[in-house]
Design a protein around this motif. Structure first.
Motif, PDB file in Angstrom:
ATOM      1  N   TYR A  83       2.613   3.737   7.435  1.00  0.00           N
ATOM      2  CA  TYR A  83       2.367   4.064   6.028  1.00  0.00           C
ATOM      3  C   TYR A  83       3.107   3.100   5.111  1.00  0.00           C
ATOM      4  O   TYR A  83       2.615   2.732   4.043  1.00  0.00           O
ATOM      5  CB  TYR A  83       2.833   5.483   5.686  1.00  0.00           C
ATOM      6  N   PRO A  87       0.019   0.010   4.221  1.00  0.00           N
ATOM      7  CA  PRO A  87      -0.627   1.110   3.497  1.00  0.00           C
ATOM      8  C   PRO A  87      -2.135   0.930   3.302  1.00  0.00           C
ATOM      9  O   PRO A  87      -2.883   1.911   3.373  1.00  0.00           O
ATOM     10  CB  PRO A  87       0.117   1.129   2.155  1.00  0.00           C
ATOM     11  N   PHE A  91      -5.124   3.530   4.481  1.00  0.00           N
ATOM     12  CA  PHE A  91      -6.125   4.086   3.579  1.00  0.00           C
ATOM     13  C   PHE A  91      -7.545   3.784   4.058  1.00  0.00           C
ATOM     14  O   PHE A  91      -8.422   4.654   4.029  1.00  0.00           O
ATOM     15  CB  PHE A  91      -5.936   3.537   2.162  1.00  0.00           C
ATOM     16  N   ILE A 141       4.195   6.358  -6.995  1.00  0.00           N
ATOM     17  CA  ILE A 141       3.329   5.369  -6.356  1.00  0.00           C
ATOM     18  C   ILE A 141       4.125   4.363  -5.519  1.00  0.00           C
ATOM     19  O   ILE A 141       3.670   3.909  -4.471  1.00  0.00           O
ATOM     20  CB  ILE A 141       2.502   4.614  -7.419  1.00  0.00           C
ATOM     21  N   THR A 144       5.171   4.198  -0.856  1.00  0.00           N
ATOM     22  CA  THR A 144       3.868   4.030  -0.188  1.00  0.00           C
ATOM     23  C   THR A 144       3.705   4.962   1.009  1.00  0.00           C
ATOM     24  O   THR A 144       2.605   5.091   1.529  1.00  0.00           O
ATOM     25  CB  THR A 144       3.683   2.565   0.274  1.00  0.00           C
ATOM     26  N   ILE A 147       0.687   7.331   0.849  1.00  0.00           N
ATOM     27  CA  ILE A 147      -0.723   6.925   0.854  1.00  0.00           C
ATOM     28  C   ILE A 147      -1.498   7.652   1.956  1.00  0.00           C
ATOM     29  O   ILE A 147      -2.681   7.971   1.808  1.00  0.00           O
ATOM     30  CB  ILE A 147      -0.877   5.395   0.986  1.00  0.00           C
ATOM     31  N   TYR A 148      -0.821   7.934   3.057  1.00  0.00           N
ATOM     32  CA  TYR A 148      -1.456   8.702   4.152  1.00  0.00           C
ATOM     33  C   TYR A 148      -1.798  10.108   3.667  1.00  0.00           C
ATOM     34  O   TYR A 148      -2.924  10.595   3.839  1.00  0.00           O
ATOM     35  CB  TYR A 148      -0.508   8.743   5.343  1.00  0.00           C
ATOM     36  N   ASN A 150      -2.188  11.099   0.635  1.00  0.00           N
ATOM     37  CA  ASN A 150      -3.210  11.000  -0.398  1.00  0.00           C
ATOM     38  C   ASN A 150      -4.601  10.822   0.204  1.00  0.00           C
ATOM     39  O   ASN A 150      -5.576  11.436  -0.240  1.00  0.00           O
ATOM     40  CB  ASN A 150      -2.887   9.823  -1.320  1.00  0.00           C
TER      41      ASN A 150
END
Length: 338
Positions: A83, A87, A91, A141, A144, A147-148, A150
């Motif tokens: 992650y 990142p 995603f 943000i 990072t 991001i997983y 999210n």
């Protein structure tokens, strides 16, 4: 029943295949870029392996979906080190390519079981965490690591919307720290990218030192992979009763700190002649999150699942304590089933 499983060679996929071959008459269409864990079933007439990259073989994936009664979409990246370091890759695989497959399933009228994650709860303060009530709270943000979470949260919302607007049959599962053999390889551990139990055993063997991120006070609810597979099977057998649902799958009775888990692991390793010497020489070492994972990492203090929803629908509940999880995993490592 014919079931498509992407990521069949991964941690969950390979254990699911073990269960299906041993206990059911279901047929499995397995997709992955490697078959290192599942090649043992090459001659099994209820299993067919398809070496495909889901990012490149959309037409082939669509054909397999059309042949299936159910799709379990397990392909993804679920290692915290990734992650922080990659990142965009996380995603793309966890959201973009899975989104395409979910839409194909909706078009074909094929039911799905989709693995979300306990990570979607992020920094939520509810203990235990409930699928229908707990707010999903993420960090800034620049961290990072989120991001997983999210990507998985967006998939959850899209799947739910497809069920509402287009009648997609779905069940979303949220695993809480499923653990056991094949969680990660020693190759990942060598690069310091494995998750808790694999990294700890590797570090004890090779460095006589288990490095713990932070002070090791962060708590997790560890869940034996076999209990997790039983949960998936119970969802499949529940049929329509489990459709349109989101289920936490974890073991609240196994909640403990990372430091406590490492101490228990060393204690269990001392019970085996093959691992006793390494365990007795191993010390625990604390390291900052920034040093361990990278500057864009963040962590949660605690993560306990409310599992009342899956209990009420399928009757499932976990049965394996942390001691047995560790003991079973070490036995598998000794047998080289990792």
């Amino acid at each position: 029943m014919k079931i498509l499983v992407t990521g069949i060679n991964g941690f969950i996929g390979s254990h699911f295949l073990d269960y299906v071959i041993a206990n059911t008459d279901w047929e499995i269409l397995g997709v992955d870029i490697s078959d290192s864990y599942v090649s043992r079933y090459a001659r099994e007439n209820r299993f067919s392996f398809h070496k495909l990259d889901i990012s490149e073989n959309q037409d082939s994936i669509r054909e397999l979906i059309l042949q299936s009664d159910l799709a379990i979409l397990l392909a993804g990246i679920a290692r915290p080190a990734e992650y922080v370091q990659h990142p965009l890759k996380v995603f793309e695989l966890d959201f973009e390519y899975n989104y395409q497959m979910v839409k194909m399933c909706a078009d074909a009228g094929v039911r799905i079981i989709f693995p979300s994650t306990s990570e979607v709860y992020g920094l939520g303060n509810d203990q235990p965490m409930n699928e229908e009530k707990t707010n999903l709270v993420l960090g800034p943000i620049c961290e990072t690591r989120w991001i997983y979470s999210n990507a998985k949260q967006m998939m959850d919302r899209i799947i739910f919307a497809l069920g509402q607007e287009r009648g997609l049959g779905f069940t979303i599962i949220r695993p809480f720290n499923w653990t056991g053999p094949r969680l990660d390889s020693f190759a990942h551990a060598k690069q310091h990218q494995a998750r808790a139990i694999t990294q700890m055993v590797y570090d004890s063997f090779h460095h006589h030192e288990i490095v713990i991120a932070g002070e090791g006070n962060q708590k997790r609810s560890f869940t034996w992979i076999g209990d997790g597979i039983e949960a998936i099977v119970s969802i499949i057998k529940a049929g329509d009763a489990a459709c349109g649902k989101i289920f936490n799958i974890g073991n609240p009775d196994n909640n403990c700190s990372i430091k406590e888990f490492a101490e228990l692991l060393l204690s269990v390793m001392k019970e085996f002649p093959e691992t006793e010497a390494a365990a007795r020489q191993t010390v625990l070492k604390e390291e900052s999150y920034a040093s361990y994972y990278g500057i864009n990492y963040a962590d949660t203090i605690n993560r306990i699942p409310d599992i009342s929803n899956i209990k009420s629908v399928t009757g499932w509940s976990p049965v394996t304590p942390n001691y047995e999880i560790i003991k079973n995993t070490i036995e598998s490592i000794i047998r080289n089933d990792v």
